[in-house]
Scaffold this motif. Sequence first.
Motif, mmCIF file in Angstrom:
data_model
loop_
_atom_site.group_PDB
_atom_site.id
_atom_site.type_symbol
_atom_site.label_atom_id
_atom_site.label_comp_id
_atom_site.label_asym_id
_atom_site.label_seq_id
_atom_site.Cartn_x
_atom_site.Cartn_y
_atom_site.Cartn_z
ATOM 1 N N GLY A 77 0.821 -1.193 0.000
ATOM 2 C CA GLY A 77 0.000 0.000 0.000
ATOM 3 C C GLY A 77 0.860 1.250 0.000
ATOM 4 N N GLU A 78 0.270 2.376 0.373
ATOM 5 C CA GLU A 78 0.977 3.660 0.311
ATOM 6 C C GLU A 78 0.592 4.546 1.486
ATOM 7 O OE1 GLU A 78 1.706 7.377 -2.816
ATOM 8 O OE2 GLU A 78 0.622 5.575 -3.442
ATOM 9 N N ASP A 79 1.577 5.321 1.955
ATOM 10 C CA ASP A 79 1.341 6.261 3.047
ATOM 11 C C ASP A 79 0.860 7.593 2.482
ATOM 12 O OD1 ASP A 79 2.224 4.701 5.407
ATOM 13 O OD2 ASP A 79 4.095 4.630 4.278
ATOM 14 N N VAL A 80 -0.094 8.197 3.150
ATOM 15 C CA VAL A 80 -0.724 9.434 2.702
ATOM 16 C C VAL A 80 -0.637 10.458 3.821
ATOM 17 C CG1 VAL A 80 -2.868 10.476 1.877
ATOM 18 C CG2 VAL A 80 -2.297 8.127 1.228
ATOM 19 N N GLY A 81 -0.383 11.723 3.459
ATOM 20 C CA GLY A 81 -0.302 12.790 4.450
ATOM 21 C C GLY A 81 -1.045 14.033 3.995
ATOM 22 N N MET A 82 -1.494 14.832 4.949
ATOM 23 C CA MET A 82 -2.233 16.053 4.654
ATOM 24 C C MET A 82 -2.033 17.074 5.766
ATOM 25 S SD MET A 82 -6.322 16.745 4.609
ATOM 26 C CE MET A 82 -6.210 17.143 6.357
ATOM 27 N N THR A 83 -1.651 18.289 5.402
ATOM 28 C CA THR A 83 -1.520 19.364 6.379
ATOM 29 C C THR A 83 -2.905 19.864 6.777
ATOM 30 O OG1 THR A 83 0.571 20.042 5.378
ATOM 31 C CG2 THR A 83 -0.529 21.639 6.786
ATOM 32 N N ALA A 84 -3.101 20.107 8.073
ATOM 33 C CA ALA A 84 -4.403 20.582 8.550
ATOM 34 C C ALA A 84 -4.215 21.612 9.661
ATOM 35 C CB ALA A 84 -5.249 19.416 9.065
ATOM 36 N N THR A 85 -5.088 22.601 9.670
ATOM 37 C CA THR A 85 -5.135 23.566 10.767
ATOM 38 C C THR A 85 -6.462 23.475 11.518
ATOM 39 O OG1 THR A 85 -5.936 25.275 9.239
ATOM 40 C CG2 THR A 85 -3.562 25.179 9.627
ATOM 41 N N ALA A 86 -7.478 22.867 10.888
ATOM 42 C CA ALA A 86 -8.780 22.703 11.548
ATOM 43 C C ALA A 86 -8.779 21.395 12.323
ATOM 44 C CB ALA A 86 -9.905 22.723 10.520
ATOM 45 N N GLY A 157 -0.652 2.161 12.268
ATOM 46 C CA GLY A 157 0.102 1.907 11.048
ATOM 47 C C GLY A 157 0.427 3.168 10.283
ATOM 48 N N ALA A 158 0.007 4.328 10.791
ATOM 49 C CA ALA A 158 0.264 5.609 10.130
ATOM 50 C C ALA A 158 1.657 6.119 10.496
ATOM 51 C CB ALA A 158 -0.793 6.633 10.545
ATOM 52 N N LEU A 159 2.247 6.919 9.602
ATOM 53 C CA LEU A 159 3.553 7.494 9.878
ATOM 54 C C LEU A 159 3.421 8.677 10.828
ATOM 55 C CD1 LEU A 159 5.286 7.423 6.371
ATOM 56 C CD2 LEU A 159 5.165 5.656 8.132
ATOM 57 N N LEU A 160 4.297 8.727 11.833
ATOM 58 C CA LEU A 160 4.325 9.799 12.820
ATOM 59 C C LEU A 160 5.657 10.525 12.690
ATOM 60 C CD1 LEU A 160 2.894 7.740 15.819
ATOM 61 C CD2 LEU A 160 1.624 9.190 14.209
ATOM 62 N N VAL A 161 5.621 11.828 12.539
ATOM 63 C CA VAL A 161 6.803 12.620 12.200
ATOM 64 C C VAL A 161 7.763 12.740 13.378
ATOM 65 C CG1 VAL A 161 7.612 14.893 11.442
ATOM 66 C CG2 VAL A 161 5.510 13.928 10.489
ATOM 67 N N GLY A 162 9.032 12.457 13.121
ATOM 68 C CA GLY A 162 10.053 12.642 14.136
ATOM 69 C C GLY A 162 10.255 14.120 14.415
ATOM 70 N N GLY A 163 10.458 14.475 15.690
ATOM 71 C CA GLY A 163 10.646 15.868 16.063
ATOM 72 C C GLY A 163 9.360 16.642 16.268
ATOM 73 N N ALA A 164 8.211 15.996 16.051
ATOM 74 C CA ALA A 164 6.934 16.666 16.298
ATOM 75 C C ALA A 164 6.762 16.923 17.790
ATOM 76 C CB ALA A 164 5.778 15.812 15.775
ATOM 77 N N LEU A 165 6.001 17.952 18.132
ATOM 78 C CA LEU A 165 5.788 18.276 19.541
ATOM 79 C C LEU A 165 4.968 17.209 20.238
ATOM 80 C CD1 LEU A 165 5.054 22.104 19.389
ATOM 81 C CD2 LEU A 165 7.232 20.943 19.800
#
Length: 212
Positions: A77-86, A157-165
């Motif tokens: 499969g494939e990992d998907v990401g989306m920036t969100a402010t809401a 199973g989702a990717l979690l960003v290193g260095g995130a708060l």
Amino acid sequence: MLKTPPSPPVPAAPSASGHPEGVSNDEFRAALSRLAAGVVLVTSHEPPLDAESPSATGSPGTVGPGGSPARRDITRGEDVGMTATAFMSVSLDPPMVLVSLREGSRMDDLLAEQPLWGVSVLAESQRHIAGRFAMKGRISDRLLFEDIPYARGEASGALLVGGALATLECSTERRVPAGDHTLVIGRVLNAQVPSAEGGPLMYFRGRYRHLD
């Protein structure tokens, strides 16, 4: 002499944009741009097209022991990401959060098919991550993840960003149509605070900013 009572006011007719007369899209955007918001990266794993085949370890939405979502085959499969402010917290007991997704977007379509997703609360030094995952019209997110440190969430199973708060893993509890968006309410399966350094990435008046 009898007096004729005044006629009730006539509601304003909707404009072509769907808003009542006097509230344009530009005015609405300008007003809400004054509301400062934190920035998160919402992620999920899109199963392969043949996810229902015997080689898959669990189909989207399958429930495992104890009522928790069953593990899926994240080697395909494939990992998907989306920036969100809401994005916001909804409940403490049980822990729940909400994210607003544009109707018909790739993330909206994906979370309509399977319930697991992750959230990384971006730090002020991660503006480049927010910018790249806010780009429209891209076909694949595979290359966007290549130079980003991350860990794969055990619960989602989702990717979690290193260095995130902070990072959260969620399972969708409810989807609520709201105009041209979908409000996705998720139960938090896991919450971590991997980094206590630096301030949050903010979005205000159409630009990414940081706290002074």
